[in-house]
Scaffold this motif. Structure first.
Motif, short mmCIF file in Angstrom:
data_model
loop_
_atom_site.label_atom_id
_atom_site.label_comp_id
_atom_site.label_asym_id
_atom_site.label_seq_id
_atom_site.Cartn_x
_atom_site.Cartn_y
_atom_site.Cartn_z
N MET A 1 12.65 31.51 26.97
CA MET A 1 12.94 32.48 28.03
C MET A 1 14.20 33.26 27.65
O MET A 1 15.16 32.70 27.15
CB MET A 1 13.12 31.75 29.36
CG MET A 1 13.15 32.67 30.58
SD MET A 1 13.36 31.72 32.12
CE MET A 1 11.87 30.74 32.09
N SER A 2 14.13 34.56 27.93
CA SER A 2 15.26 35.40 27.55
C SER A 2 16.49 35.09 28.36
O SER A 2 16.44 34.66 29.50
CB SER A 2 14.87 36.88 27.70
OG SER A 2 14.53 37.12 29.03
N SER A 3 17.63 35.32 27.80
CA SER A 3 18.88 35.08 28.49
C SER A 3 19.13 36.10 29.56
O SER A 3 18.66 37.21 29.51
CB SER A 3 20.04 35.09 27.48
OG SER A 3 20.11 36.34 26.86
N VAL A 4 19.89 35.72 30.57
CA VAL A 4 20.16 36.62 31.70
C VAL A 4 21.13 37.69 31.25
O VAL A 4 22.16 37.43 30.64
CB VAL A 4 20.74 35.81 32.88
CG1 VAL A 4 21.13 36.75 34.00
CG2 VAL A 4 19.75 34.79 33.36
N ASN A 5 20.81 38.92 31.60
CA ASN A 5 21.64 40.06 31.21
C ASN A 5 21.96 40.86 32.46
O ASN A 5 21.06 41.26 33.19
CB ASN A 5 20.88 40.93 30.20
CG ASN A 5 21.75 42.03 29.63
OD1 ASN A 5 22.87 42.25 30.07
ND2 ASN A 5 21.22 42.73 28.62
N SER A 6 23.22 41.05 32.73
CA SER A 6 23.61 41.76 33.95
C SER A 6 23.46 43.26 33.82
O SER A 6 23.55 43.99 34.80
CB SER A 6 25.06 41.42 34.32
OG SER A 6 25.92 41.82 33.27
N THR A 7 23.26 43.77 32.58
CA THR A 7 23.09 45.21 32.39
C THR A 7 21.68 45.61 32.79
O THR A 7 20.72 45.01 32.32
CB THR A 7 23.32 45.59 30.92
OG1 THR A 7 24.61 45.16 30.54
CG2 THR A 7 23.19 47.10 30.73
N PRO A 8 21.53 46.61 33.68
CA PRO A 8 20.19 47.02 34.09
C PRO A 8 19.36 47.46 32.89
O PRO A 8 19.76 48.31 32.10
CB PRO A 8 20.46 48.20 35.03
CG PRO A 8 21.85 47.99 35.53
CD PRO A 8 22.57 47.37 34.40
N SER A 9 18.20 46.86 32.70
CA SER A 9 17.29 47.19 31.61
C SER A 9 15.95 46.56 31.91
O SER A 9 15.76 45.93 32.94
CB SER A 9 17.85 46.65 30.28
OG SER A 9 17.96 45.24 30.35
N HIS A 10 15.02 46.76 30.99
CA HIS A 10 13.74 46.08 31.13
C HIS A 10 13.88 44.64 30.70
O HIS A 10 14.35 44.37 29.59
CB HIS A 10 12.67 46.76 30.28
CG HIS A 10 12.34 48.14 30.75
ND1 HIS A 10 11.72 49.06 29.95
CD2 HIS A 10 12.52 48.75 31.94
CE1 HIS A 10 11.54 50.19 30.63
NE2 HIS A 10 12.03 50.02 31.83
N CYS A 171 17.49 44.17 37.02
CA CYS A 171 18.70 43.36 36.85
C CYS A 171 18.35 41.91 36.55
O CYS A 171 17.43 41.65 35.78
CB CYS A 171 19.57 43.49 38.10
SG CYS A 171 20.16 45.18 38.37
N THR A 172 19.03 41.00 37.18
CA THR A 172 18.88 39.58 36.81
C THR A 172 17.66 38.93 37.44
O THR A 172 17.16 37.94 36.91
CB THR A 172 20.13 38.80 37.25
OG1 THR A 172 20.33 38.98 38.65
CG2 THR A 172 21.36 39.29 36.49
N ASN A 173 17.20 39.43 38.56
CA ASN A 173 16.05 38.80 39.24
C ASN A 173 14.76 39.18 38.52
O ASN A 173 14.36 40.34 38.50
CB ASN A 173 15.99 39.23 40.70
CG ASN A 173 14.89 38.51 41.45
OD1 ASN A 173 14.28 37.57 40.94
ND2 ASN A 173 14.61 38.95 42.67
N LYS A 174 14.09 38.20 37.93
CA LYS A 174 12.85 38.45 37.20
C LYS A 174 11.67 37.72 37.83
O LYS A 174 10.59 37.67 37.24
CB LYS A 174 13.00 38.01 35.75
CG LYS A 174 14.11 38.73 35.00
CD LYS A 174 14.13 38.30 33.53
CE LYS A 174 14.53 36.85 33.41
NZ LYS A 174 14.62 36.40 32.00
N ALA A 187 8.03 46.41 41.72
CA ALA A 187 9.02 47.45 42.03
C ALA A 187 10.19 46.89 42.83
O ALA A 187 11.32 47.36 42.69
CB ALA A 187 8.34 48.59 42.79
N ARG A 188 9.95 45.89 43.67
CA ARG A 188 11.03 45.32 44.48
C ARG A 188 12.10 44.65 43.64
O ARG A 188 13.21 44.39 44.12
CB ARG A 188 10.45 44.31 45.48
CG ARG A 188 9.67 44.94 46.62
CD ARG A 188 9.49 43.96 47.77
NE ARG A 188 8.61 44.52 48.78
CZ ARG A 188 7.31 44.25 48.88
NH1 ARG A 188 6.76 43.42 48.03
NH2 ARG A 188 6.57 44.81 49.82
N LEU A 189 11.80 44.33 42.40
CA LEU A 189 12.79 43.66 41.54
C LEU A 189 13.75 44.65 40.89
O LEU A 189 14.73 44.24 40.27
CB LEU A 189 12.07 42.87 40.44
CG LEU A 189 11.10 41.77 40.90
CD1 LEU A 189 10.56 41.03 39.70
CD2 LEU A 189 11.77 40.80 41.87
N ALA A 190 13.47 45.93 41.00
CA ALA A 190 14.32 46.94 40.35
C ALA A 190 15.66 47.05 41.08
O ALA A 190 15.74 46.91 42.30
CB ALA A 190 13.62 48.29 40.35
#
Length: 315
Positions: A1-10, A171-174, A187-190
């Motif tokens: 699982m990918s690490s959490v990144n606080s920078t907004p991205s995909h 963001c962080t919520n995936k 879309a709600r996760l954006a």
């Protein structure tokens, strides 16, 4: 699982929860869902085989039924394998691109299915109200063009949903509180304004369903006017029986579809697990239900199925 990144991205992947709140019951929930998927896949495969091999069924009504069977198989297969993997193997992760692809197939072929219902209603209207010109009006080239228009409409209307999601930062919520990638659930996760996604989704929903349902109702209104003017009771019953299976299939699709559509936007009074279960049933019940209805109610298909299985027993 990918690490959490606080920078907004995909994110590299999302986490699908299955049925939130009923995780302990996933194995029991999976059993009827698995059964419905198997029945849907086998039933629609049999319908396609019979229509292909029986020359007497090479008619507009059965061509549209073939389109419906293919659409049902794509719809149910778009979600069932991943959903069952979540329930059975706790395989909750889905890659971002795979999520967009699944979302595209679910919404595109939902739009295609409602378009096919409209085409089938028009076919019944022409067959009952203008029977002498039925084969001329709905010739094979016309049927092919109708099928292409329905498919292209779905592609053109749903593709922007994927592009709109692709441009959003996450963001962080995936964690997607769903068992498949539904547009608004993702879309709600954006971590950005999703008003364009919401408005466009509503516009597409109302355009597709509003247009198709309006003309389906108009077609059946005209059909009923003609049917009740037929001279004999037997003729009226035969005409109504021809349309009855189509009406049942339409209701089985639109009732859960509308429930799912509105609860995604106004879901506060509906428990989340109820909404998710109905959203799954919406993609499994109609594909399972349609071949059963047409197999029982359509005499030519019913007789062909009985003959096929009787022949196998003799062998």
């Amino acid at each position: 699982m990918s690490s959490v990144n606080s920078t907004p991205s995909h994110p590299s992947a999302f986490i699908l929860t299955g049925v939130p709140g009923l995780e302990d019951a996933h194995i029991w929930i999976s059993l009827p869902f698995f059964g419905m998927y198997i029945i849907a896949f086998l039933g629609n495969s049999i319908i396609l085989y019979i229509i292909k091999t029986e020359r007497s069924l090479h008619q507009p009504m059965y061509y549209f039924l073939s389109m419906l069977a293919v659409t049902d198989m794509v719809l149910s297969t778009s979600v069932s394998p991943k959903m069952l993997a979540i329930f059975w193997f706790h395989s909750n992760e889905i890659y971002f691109d795979s999520c967009l692809i699944q979302m595209f197939f679910v919404h595109c072929f939902s739009s295609t299915e409602t378009g096919i219902f409209l085409a089938m209603a028009i076919d019944r209207y022409v067959a009952i109200c203008n029977p002498l010109r039925h084969s001329v009006i709905l010739s094979n080239p016309v049927i092919v063009r109708i099928g292409l228009v329905i498919l292209v409409r779905g592609v053109l209307l749903i593709s922007p949903l994927c592009f709109l999601l692709n441009r959003l930062p996450f963001c962080t919520n995936k964690v997607i509180l769903h068992s498949y990638c539904e547009h608004m659930a993702v879309a709600r996760l954006a971590c950005a304004d999703t008003i364009i996604n919401t408005v466009y989704g509503l516009i597409v929903g109302f355009l597709v369903v509003g247009f198709d349902v309006t003309f389906i109702v108009l077609s059946y209104f005209r059909i009923l006017r003609v049917v009740f003017r037929l001279p004999t009771r037997a003729a009226r019953i035969k005409a109504l029986s021809t349309c009855g299976s189509h009406i049942c299939v339409i209701l089985a699709f639109y009732i859960p579809a509308l429930f799912t559509f509105f609860t995604h936007r106004f879901h506060h009074s509906v428990p989340l697990y109820i909404h998710i279960i109905v959203a799954n049933l919406y993609l499994l019940v109609p594909p399972m239900f349609n071949p059963i209805v047409y197999g029982v109610k359509t005499k030519q298909i019913h007789c062909r199925i009985l003959a096929m299985f009787h022949f196998k027993r003799i062998k």
